[in-house]
Scaffold this motif. Structure first.
Motif, PDB file in Angstrom:
ATOM      1  N   ASP A 146      57.559  10.282  22.086  1.00 58.84           N
ATOM      2  CA  ASP A 146      57.408   9.172  23.034  1.00 58.84           C
ATOM      3  C   ASP A 146      56.154   8.358  22.740  1.00 58.84           C
ATOM      4  OD1 ASP A 146      59.652   9.332  24.467  1.00 58.84           O
ATOM      5  OD2 ASP A 146      58.782  10.332  26.224  1.00 58.84           O
ATOM      6  N   ASP A 147      55.088   9.066  22.367  1.00 58.17           N
ATOM      7  CA  ASP A 147      53.846   8.359  22.053  1.00 58.17           C
ATOM      8  C   ASP A 147      54.003   7.495  20.813  1.00 58.17           C
ATOM      9  OD1 ASP A 147      52.494   9.305  24.183  1.00 58.17           O
ATOM     10  OD2 ASP A 147      51.565  10.991  23.117  1.00 58.17           O
ATOM     11  N   ILE A 148      54.750   8.018  19.850  1.00 55.85           N
ATOM     12  CA  ILE A 148      54.942   7.259  18.608  1.00 55.85           C
ATOM     13  C   ILE A 148      55.843   6.063  18.856  1.00 55.85           C
ATOM     14  CG2 ILE A 148      55.969   7.377  16.299  1.00 55.85           C
ATOM     15  CD1 ILE A 148      54.991  10.255  16.177  1.00 55.85           C
ATOM     16  N   ARG A 149      56.844   6.265  19.714  1.00 50.26           N
ATOM     17  CA  ARG A 149      57.751   5.177  20.041  1.00 50.26           C
ATOM     18  C   ARG A 149      56.974   4.066  20.737  1.00 50.26           C
ATOM     19  NH1 ARG A 149      63.203   5.110  23.687  1.00 50.26           N
ATOM     20  NH2 ARG A 149      63.579   2.902  23.295  1.00 50.26           N
ATOM     21  N   ALA A 150      57.268   2.889  20.454  1.00 47.67           N
ATOM     22  CA  ALA A 150      56.625   1.698  21.007  1.00 47.67           C
ATOM     23  C   ALA A 150      55.282   1.441  20.346  1.00 47.67           C
ATOM     24  CB  ALA A 150      56.467   1.766  22.521  1.00 47.67           C
ATOM     25  N   LEU A 164      52.473  -1.472  27.688  1.00 43.64           N
ATOM     26  CA  LEU A 164      51.116  -1.817  27.240  1.00 43.64           C
ATOM     27  C   LEU A 164      50.058  -0.976  27.945  1.00 43.64           C
ATOM     28  CD1 LEU A 164      51.470  -5.693  27.087  1.00 43.64           C
ATOM     29  CD2 LEU A 164      50.785  -4.216  25.182  1.00 43.64           C
ATOM     30  N   ARG A 165      50.284  -0.727  29.230  1.00 44.31           N
ATOM     31  CA  ARG A 165      49.286   0.056  29.976  1.00 44.31           C
ATOM     32  C   ARG A 165      49.296   1.500  29.509  1.00 44.31           C
ATOM     33  NH1 ARG A 165      50.954  -1.133  35.820  1.00 44.31           N
ATOM     34  NH2 ARG A 165      49.520   0.546  36.294  1.00 44.31           N
ATOM     35  N   ARG A 166      50.506   1.998  29.261  1.00 42.59           N
ATOM     36  CA  ARG A 166      50.613   3.397  28.864  1.00 42.59           C
ATOM     37  C   ARG A 166      50.067   3.630  27.454  1.00 42.59           C
ATOM     38  NH1 ARG A 166      55.311   7.179  27.982  1.00 42.59           N
ATOM     39  NH2 ARG A 166      56.560   5.343  27.590  1.00 42.59           N
ATOM     40  N   HIS A 167      50.475   2.757  26.536  1.00 40.07           N
ATOM     41  CA  HIS A 167      50.116   3.024  25.139  1.00 40.07           C
ATOM     42  C   HIS A 167      48.785   2.418  24.725  1.00 40.07           C
ATOM     43  CE1 HIS A 167      53.899   4.932  24.360  1.00 40.07           C
ATOM     44  NE2 HIS A 167      54.552   3.893  24.843  1.00 40.07           N
ATOM     45  N   GLU A 168      48.411   1.307  25.341  1.00 42.70           N
ATOM     46  CA  GLU A 168      47.200   0.629  24.904  1.00 42.70           C
ATOM     47  C   GLU A 168      46.083   0.773  25.931  1.00 42.70           C
ATOM     48  OE1 GLU A 168      47.799  -2.561  22.051  1.00 42.70           O
ATOM     49  OE2 GLU A 168      48.265  -0.483  21.520  1.00 42.70           O
ATOM     50  N   ALA A 222      60.111  -8.871  22.118  1.00 41.41           N
ATOM     51  CA  ALA A 222      58.766  -8.906  22.704  1.00 41.41           C
ATOM     52  C   ALA A 222      58.345  -7.500  23.116  1.00 41.41           C
ATOM     53  CB  ALA A 222      58.744  -9.850  23.908  1.00 41.41           C
ATOM     54  N   MET A 223      59.264  -6.757  23.717  1.00 42.99           N
ATOM     55  CA  MET A 223      58.952  -5.414  24.183  1.00 42.99           C
ATOM     56  C   MET A 223      58.696  -4.484  22.996  1.00 42.99           C
ATOM     57  SD  MET A 223      60.795  -3.551  27.236  1.00 42.99           S
ATOM     58  CE  MET A 223      62.092  -2.524  26.675  1.00 42.99           C
ATOM     59  N   ALA A 224      59.533  -4.592  21.968  1.00 38.54           N
ATOM     60  CA  ALA A 224      59.380  -3.710  20.813  1.00 38.54           C
ATOM     61  C   ALA A 224      58.078  -3.995  20.063  1.00 38.54           C
ATOM     62  CB  ALA A 224      60.574  -3.872  19.866  1.00 38.54           C
ATOM     63  N   LEU A 225      57.605  -5.256  20.136  1.00 41.19           N
ATOM     64  CA  LEU A 225      56.438  -5.628  19.343  1.00 41.19           C
ATOM     65  C   LEU A 225      55.138  -5.653  20.135  1.00 41.19           C
ATOM     66  CD1 LEU A 225      57.847  -8.494  17.095  1.00 41.19           C
ATOM     67  CD2 LEU A 225      57.999  -6.023  16.845  1.00 41.19           C
ATOM     68  N   ALA A 226      55.242  -5.455  21.457  1.00 37.68           N
ATOM     69  CA  ALA A 226      54.070  -5.634  22.317  1.00 37.68           C
ATOM     70  C   ALA A 226      52.886  -4.789  21.848  1.00 37.68           C
ATOM     71  CB  ALA A 226      54.429  -5.302  23.763  1.00 37.68           C
ATOM     72  N   CYS A 227      53.127  -3.570  21.434  1.00 39.97           N
ATOM     73  CA  CYS A 227      52.033  -2.686  21.013  1.00 39.97           C
ATOM     74  C   CYS A 227      51.764  -2.782  19.520  1.00 39.97           C
ATOM     75  CB  CYS A 227      52.329  -1.243  21.408  1.00 39.97           C
ATOM     76  SG  CYS A 227      52.567  -1.016  23.166  1.00 39.97           S
ATOM     77  N   LYS A 228      52.268  -3.826  18.890  1.00 38.80           N
ATOM     78  CA  LYS A 228      52.063  -4.071  17.452  1.00 38.80           C
ATOM     79  C   LYS A 228      52.329  -2.830  16.605  1.00 38.80           C
ATOM     80  CE  LYS A 228      49.123  -7.994  18.100  1.00 38.80           C
ATOM     81  NZ  LYS A 228      48.725  -7.950  19.531  1.00 38.80           N
ATOM     82  N   PRO A 229      53.567  -2.351  16.621  1.00 36.66           N
ATOM     83  CA  PRO A 229      53.901  -1.156  15.852  1.00 36.66           C
ATOM     84  C   PRO A 229      53.837  -1.432  14.353  1.00 36.66           C
ATOM     85  CG  PRO A 229      55.891  -2.196  16.643  1.00 36.66           C
ATOM     86  CD  PRO A 229      54.748  -2.953  17.251  1.00 36.66           C
ATOM     87  N   LYS A 230      53.772  -0.352  13.557  1.00 40.56           N
ATOM     88  CA  LYS A 230      53.740  -0.523  12.101  1.00 40.56           C
ATOM     89  C   LYS A 230      55.141  -0.671  11.542  1.00 40.56           C
ATOM     90  CE  LYS A 230      49.558   2.204  11.682  1.00 40.56           C
ATOM     91  NZ  LYS A 230      49.468   3.225  12.769  1.00 40.56           N
ATOM     92  N   LEU A 231      56.116  -0.206  12.331  1.00 40.33           N
ATOM     93  CA  LEU A 231      57.509  -0.253  11.884  1.00 40.33           C
ATOM     94  C   LEU A 231      58.392  -0.709  13.039  1.00 40.33           C
ATOM     95  CD1 LEU A 231      59.954   0.474  10.057  1.00 40.33           C
ATOM     96  CD2 LEU A 231      59.735   2.825  10.850  1.00 40.33           C
TER      97      LEU A 231
END
Ligand SMILES: Nc1ncnc2c1ncn2[C@@H]1O[C@H](COP(=O)(O)OP(=O)(O)OP(=O)(O)O)[C@@H](O)[C@H]1O
Ligand SMILES: Nc1ncnc2c1ncn2[C@@H]1O[C@H](COP(=O)(O)OP(=O)(O)O)[C@@H](O)[C@H]1O
Ligand code: SF4
Ligand code: SF4
Ligand SMILES: [Mg+2]
Ligand SMILES: [Mg+2]
Lengths: 330, 322
Positions: free
Chosen positions: A86-90, A118-122, A167-176
């Protein structure tokens, strides 16, 4: 340079009433940093199951990763727990699905959904998360983003929902980013907008993209490298120019030749080269090449021995006995 | 050239949208808003346009599966909208439809033989059970299946095979005209090619006339003699397939064609980006329906709707500037 993602010998099987269904049966895929890789093949060839296996998004049971490794940035994801994933996702890997409504929550506004991630991951504050959300919606060209951030998914058109998903998939600027048929249900004009947008985002954030599609036109316009899947296996892999210029596997050749093309004058009203038959059942598949029942070039060896991926030109691999000089000596 | 098999003039279909406690009409969807076209015998007219532009509605009105609000439809010399009862039934025998979803349009509890046999019974085309069985068998062979398939049920077939069964059912009554509404959209590309080839072979053998509705522009070019492009309930351009795809004149057609992905990475085409989404057909823009997204719109485009006018070369276009 170590690849960003390396799928090695992945086997994902499903228990069904009729027996074990070998949806993905020994798949190797390498994805480099910042690269766009297209995975192409007809429905039921195992594209979605391959992608879903990466973060274990498949139902388990009946599904199970029977074998293989999925190495993301040097770490094998297969043994990880679902909370680690879950942490890796997003944050590290963003997902975009064909039908946005399956992954957008209908009772939360789109703003709440993006801001929550964004709040959870960032670890952003409520206020900062909202500001970033509006910024993301603007990036994906939602008109009047400040006004629409509080709207619910059903208030957007199909194309806009898909942009919200991006927008949701990219919000946390993932590497993939893994996009599974993100434009299949959309009109060509909207498809073109979404593909341009993905390309744009990719350049802006430097992420890698794994785009799953069955449309050869989409592959030609977006991919750097292409993996062709058939019946749970990779049958060909090449850079996009080589694949279209000299497709080696009979299945790839069939896929390219069976589509009508508006860019070739001579195609008009000439007969299409259909591939006969259909994708086989993946329960107790027959020995040998899985494409053999539909292959025009099949010969004796094909129904006895399974072809393995081999290099036919630099960076170009395929799994077919044709022209395999090693086979003759065996 | 002989009289076209089908001529549609000024066709309109409005749906009323009800809302509120008293279910009063709160608006009208102008799904088809004044459409005219003709289809020549033995030819295929393709109908393209984005989702919701009114393609299926127009096609269904032609078969009177929907009652048109206005317009005139002449099929094989008969005024279709003037027919009723037995005359309408007799006419229907000549006009069949094949839908997108072969799963939904076949009764899962009937064998293929019963599904096909039903058509013969309804139209009294077979006098005995054995004659019916013979005809079912030859139909199955005609669409590339086998006679023994008549004893199987629809779920035992793949998507492409089911679409062949649907086509066989349409052919059972020996129609002159078939509406194909997205007949291959649900199929994989390799199977799509099989079904397109079948439709073309049948057309050549039986001199069939098709109205072919689809959103895949490459497929439509391949199969059509003429193509009509719809936008928000109206036809904006109509020409021979070759002419329309090589020399599109309407800004919407140009944008639509530029968005089609081409399976050759060496071909880099200039894409015309359209802004925004298709407006709601409940409140279509005034004047030219396309002016809100048109890259070259002028003041007059917002005021007056351009008529569909024929150029000297038989190429129809509805644009003030084309
Ligand atoms: N029974 C109905 N009541 C109200 N509105 C309707 C009805 N049927 C269709 N419409 C509306 O009419 C318009 C045209 O619909 P239609 O199904 O003809 O579009 P289409 O061009 O076939 O689209 P698609 O490519 O999605 O099949 C749409 O706005 C649709 O929502
Ligand atoms: N939950 C499931 N249970 C059983 N079989 C499944 C499940 N999900 C997928 N499959 C099977 O796995 C195979 C590959 O499916 P999928 O990866 O979805 O194909 P693609 O994305 O290439 O169209 C298919 O035969 C499909 O029916
Ligand atoms: S191995 Fe044989 S059957 Fe398989 S693709 Fe090659 S020639 Fe065809
Ligand atoms: S009439 Fe005007 S708005 Fe309509 S297509 Fe032509 S230029 Fe564009
Ligand atoms: Mg899939
Ligand atoms: Mg439709």
């Amino acid at each position: 340079m170590a690849p960003l993602l390396e799928i090695k010998g992945l086997k994902t099987h499903f228990a069904t009433d009729d027996g074990m269904l070998q949806a993905v049966d020994g798949v190797d895929i390498v994805l480099n940093k910042g690269e766009t890789l297209c995975v192409v093949g007809e429905s039921g060839c195992g594209k979605t199951v391959t992608a879903m296996s990466i973060l274990k998004l498949i139902a388990m049971p009946p599904g199970r990763i029977v074998e293989g490794q999925i190495i993301f940035e040097g770490r094998d994801l297969v043994p990880l727990s679902s909370s680690d994933l879950d942490d890796i996702r997003a944050k590290e890997i963003g997902f975009i699905f064909q039908e946005p409504m399956t992954s957008l929550n209908p009772v939360l506004s789109v703003g709440e959904q993006i801001a929550e991630s964004l709040r959870r991951h960032e670890g952003l504050s409520r206020k900062d998360a909202l500001a970033r959300t509006v910024e993301m919606l603007k990036l994906v060209q939602i008109p009047n983003a400040e006004g629409r951030v509080h709207d619910y998914p059903h208030q957007f058109s199909g194309g806009m929902r898909q942009r919200v998903m991006i927008a949701m998939a990219l919000a946390c600027k993932p590497k993939l980013v893994i996009a599974d048929e993100p434009t299949t249900a959309l009109d060509v004009t909207i498809q073109a907008q979404i593909l341009d947008l993905l390309q744009d985002m990719k350049e802006r954030f430097g992420m890698a993209v794994m785009l799953i599609t069955h449309a050869m036109g989409v592959v030609a316009e977006t991919a750097q490298r292409v993996v062709v899947m058939y019946a749970g296996k990779v049958v060909e892999e090449a850079d996009v120019d080589s694949l279209f210029e000299s497709p080696r596997h009979p299945y790839t050749q069939g896929l390219i030749r069976s589509i009508p093309r508006i860019d070739l004058d001579s195609m008009h009203k000439t007969r299409l080269e259909a591939i006969g038959g259909t994708v086989p059942m993946l329960i107790n598949p027959a020995p040998g090449c899985r494409f053999a029942p539909r292959c025009r070039h099949a010969f004796g060896l094909c129904s006895k021995q399974e072809p393995v991926l081999r290099e036919v030109a630099p960076g170009h691999r395929m799994a077919c006995h044709l022209g395999d000089t090693r086979g003759e000596t065996r | 050239m002989s009289e076209p098999l089908l001529r549609v003039t000024g066709l309109k279909k409005h749906f009323s949208v009800k809302g509120g406690l008293l279910s009063r009409e709160v608006g009208r969807v102008h799904a088809v808003d004044g459409v005219s076209f003709a289809v020549n015998r033995g030819e295929t007219l393709g109908l393209v346009g984005e989702s919701g532009c009114g393609k299926s509605t127009a096609a269904r009105c032609v078969l009177r599966l929907l009652e048109p609000s206005e317009g005139k439809i002449v099929f094989d010399g008969h005024d279709v909208l003037g027919l009723s009862g037995g005359d309408l039934r007799a006419m229907r025998r000549n006009m069949q439809i094949v839908f997108q979803d072969p799963f939904a349009s076949l009764n899962p509890r009937m064998t293929v033989g019963a599904i096909l046999g039903e058509a013969f019974t309804i139209h009294e085309l077979a006098s005995s059970a054995s004659e019916r069985e013979d005809r079912v068998a030859s139909l199955l062979v005609k669409v590339g299946l086998k006679a023994e398939h008549m004893r199987r049920y629809p779920h035992e077939f793949s998507g492409g095979q089911r679409q062949r069964i649907v086509i066989a059912r349409a052919l059972a009554v020996e129609p002159k005209f078939i509406v194909c509404d997205e007949p291959v959209s649900a199929l994989d590309v390799s199977i799509q090619a099989q079904v397109i080839n079948l439709l073309e072979d049948l057309q050549a053998d039986l001199n069939l006339t098709y109205l072919f509705v689809a959103h895949d522009l490459s497929v439509v070019e391949h199969i059509s003699d003429h193509v009509a492009v719809m936008y928000l309930g109206r036809i904006v351009e109509l020409a021979s397939a070759r002419d329309l795809y090589r020399h599109p004149r309407h800004p919407y057609t140009q944008a639509l064609l530029s968005a089609v992905p081409v399976p050759d990475p060496k071909v880099k085409r200039k894409r015309i980006r359209l802004q925004g989404d298709v407006p709601s057909p409940m409140n279509p823009p005034r004047g030219c329906h396309f002016h809100t997204r048109c890259p070259i719109a002028e003041a007059r485009c917002r005021e007056s709707a351009p008529e569909l006018k024929q150029g000297s070369d038989g190429h129809f276009v509805a644009c003030h500037l084309a």
